[in-house]
Design a protein around this motif. Structure first.
Motif, PDB file in Angstrom:
ATOM      1  N   ASN A 113       0.587  -1.441   0.291  1.00 20.44           N
ATOM      2  CA  ASN A 113       0.136  -0.057   0.148  1.00 20.44           C
ATOM      3  C   ASN A 113       1.149   1.511   0.306  1.00 20.44           C
ATOM      4  O   ASN A 113       0.414   2.162  -0.751  1.00 20.44           O
ATOM      5  CB  ASN A 113      -0.913  -0.021   0.601  1.00 20.44           C
ATOM      6  CG  ASN A 113      -0.368  -0.040   2.392  1.00 20.44           C
ATOM      7  OD1 ASN A 113       0.813  -1.341   2.263  1.00 20.44           O
ATOM      8  ND2 ASN A 113      -0.933   0.018   3.263  1.00 20.44           N
ATOM      9  N   PRO A 155      -3.402  -2.561   6.790  1.00 29.13           N
ATOM     10  CA  PRO A 155      -4.551  -0.557   6.797  1.00 29.13           C
ATOM     11  C   PRO A 155      -4.000   0.296   7.687  1.00 29.13           C
ATOM     12  O   PRO A 155      -4.245   1.368   6.730  1.00 29.13           O
ATOM     13  CB  PRO A 155      -5.629  -2.140   6.759  1.00 29.13           C
ATOM     14  CG  PRO A 155      -5.139  -2.759   8.111  1.00 29.13           C
ATOM     15  CD  PRO A 155      -3.868  -2.986   8.089  1.00 29.13           C
ATOM     16  N   GLU A 159      -5.134   2.551   1.602  1.00 25.61           N
ATOM     17  CA  GLU A 159      -5.568   1.800   1.514  1.00 25.61           C
ATOM     18  C   GLU A 159      -4.405   1.319   0.094  1.00 25.61           C
ATOM     19  O   GLU A 159      -3.568   2.886  -0.485  1.00 25.61           O
ATOM     20  CB  GLU A 159      -6.705   1.916   0.960  1.00 25.61           C
ATOM     21  CG  GLU A 159      -7.801   1.977   2.279  1.00 25.61           C
ATOM     22  CD  GLU A 159      -8.284   0.676   3.282  1.00 25.61           C
ATOM     23  OE1 GLU A 159      -7.227  -0.643   2.082  1.00 25.61           O
ATOM     24  OE2 GLU A 159      -8.333   0.164   4.438  1.00 25.61           O
ATOM     25  N   HIS A 284     -13.026  -7.361  -0.681  1.00 26.33           N
ATOM     26  CA  HIS A 284     -12.112  -6.339  -1.354  1.00 26.33           C
ATOM     27  C   HIS A 284     -12.421  -5.535  -2.480  1.00 26.33           C
ATOM     28  O   HIS A 284     -12.139  -4.344  -2.661  1.00 26.33           O
ATOM     29  CB  HIS A 284     -10.657  -6.698  -2.068  1.00 26.33           C
ATOM     30  CG  HIS A 284     -10.245  -7.727  -2.262  1.00 26.33           C
ATOM     31  ND1 HIS A 284     -10.828  -8.925  -2.603  1.00 26.33           N
ATOM     32  CD2 HIS A 284      -9.642  -7.523  -3.911  1.00 26.33           C
ATOM     33  CE1 HIS A 284     -10.259  -9.492  -3.150  1.00 26.33           C
ATOM     34  NE2 HIS A 284      -9.691  -9.222  -4.218  1.00 26.33           N
ATOM     35  N   SER A 293     -12.637   1.117   6.271  1.00 24.67           N
ATOM     36  CA  SER A 293     -11.695   0.319   5.862  1.00 24.67           C
ATOM     37  C   SER A 293     -12.598  -1.021   5.185  1.00 24.67           C
ATOM     38  O   SER A 293     -13.481  -1.688   4.916  1.00 24.67           O
ATOM     39  CB  SER A 293     -11.506  -0.620   6.968  1.00 24.67           C
ATOM     40  OG  SER A 293     -12.421  -1.214   8.136  1.00 24.67           O
TER      41      SER A 293
END
Length: 309
Positions: A113, A155, A159, A284, A293
């Motif tokens: 990420n 996370p 993201e 996801h 999230s």
């Protein structure tokens, strides 16, 4: 894609895969790990050698696990062309990069990420086409870059871009163990490894070999595993009712359910197999508020039982 708390063994788990997967046949000395049987996984030099009737030296080797550093340059990832050598000697002097090394192997990106956008674009192109093309000063060189892309991260540190997130077939969430007894067990096992790594590995050798054989058998039988049409329809109904964009969710869920059934030694997919894999395949991909999230998978499971009941 593996997301979870710091210090939960995400990277350790990924790196252990190399010891579990079967060895592959490669052309000796080839920088692209070319498959001697499959033209789609061969470098241009190997193809030319076959066309000329040359005999190839084939060796068995473990699959490559290639780490992609966050600070890597595009040249390091894609490879570089020596323009001076190309102009003076008239040859395509190409220095392969990490994508070449990862062909037919695993490309692992820790803290994915935090990856720079320009490297994300490179990964998207290669993951979509299975080829990497480098162009400099009118010279173009392509080579196969078919790899399993695995990313991990926390996370809390941000993201992923939706384009990259969608490329990951499955998404696993790893949480910190809360049970005190289990935490002690993990600490003790880590201490045992630190004292004598060789003895530690030996103690798990029998279990590891059993798992290797199970994976080998599953790969051999995967092509014969069937999934009923009505189960496929229900999978797509779950995806449609959850407003999953595109069809990747449907495709990945079908593939994952077949893989799990094959791992269990079955030749037919059951609803139970689908229930096991569908949260990881879809969580996801759900449309959500950008500030939220990634869904825990409860929404997917609820919809699954609603459709499959």
């Amino acid at each position: 894609m593996i997301m979870g708390d710091r210090g939960t063994g995400k990277s350790t788990t990924v790196r252990s895969l190399v010891d579990l997967l079967p060895e592959i046949q490669v052309v000796a000395g080839d920088p692209y790990n070319s498959d001697p049987q499959d033209p789609e996984a061969m470098g241009m030099e190997v193809r030319e050698s076959i066309t000329k009737g040359k005999e190839l030296t084939v060796v068995l080797t473990k699959i490559n696990m290639v780490d992609l550093p966050l600070g890597a340059t595009e040249d390091r990832v894609c490879g570089t062309i020596d323009i001076e050598k190309a102009l003076t000697e008239g040859v395509k002097a190409f220095e392969p990069g990490l994508l070449a090394k990862a062909n037919r192997g695993i490309l692992y990106v820790d803290e994915v990420n935090l990856l720079d956008d320009h490297l994300v674009d490179v990964l998207l192109d290669s993951a979509a086409s299975g080829w990497n093309t480098v162009e400099r000063e009118g010279i173009s060189i392509s080579h196969p870059a078919r790899f399993i892309l695995i990313g991990s991260g926390n996370p809390e540190e941000g993201e992923l871009r939706p384009q990259l997130l969608d490329r990951f077939g499955m998404h696993a969430q790893v949480g910190t163990v809360r049970d005190a007894e289990l935490r002690v067990k993990i600490v003790e096992e880590r201490a045992r490894f630190d004292r004598n790594p060789k003895e530690f590995r030996s103690s798990y050798m029998a279990e590891q070999e059993k798992l290797q054989q199970q994976i080998g058998a599953a790969r051999a039988c995967l092509g014969s595993v069937q999934i009923d049409h009505d189960l496929k329809v229900k999978i797509s109904k779950v995806c449609a009712e959850l407003n999953v964009d595109g069809l990747r969710g449907d495709i990945v869920t079908n593939r994952a359910a077949k893989a799990l059934a094959s791992l269990k030694g079955k030749d037919k997919v059951s609803a139970e197999d689908i229930a096991t894999v569908i949260p990881n395949c879809l969580r996801h991909r759900l449309r959500k508020d950008p500030l939220e999230s990634i869904d825990s998978g409860l929404l997917v499971i609820e919809k699954f039982y609603e459709v499959f009941s």
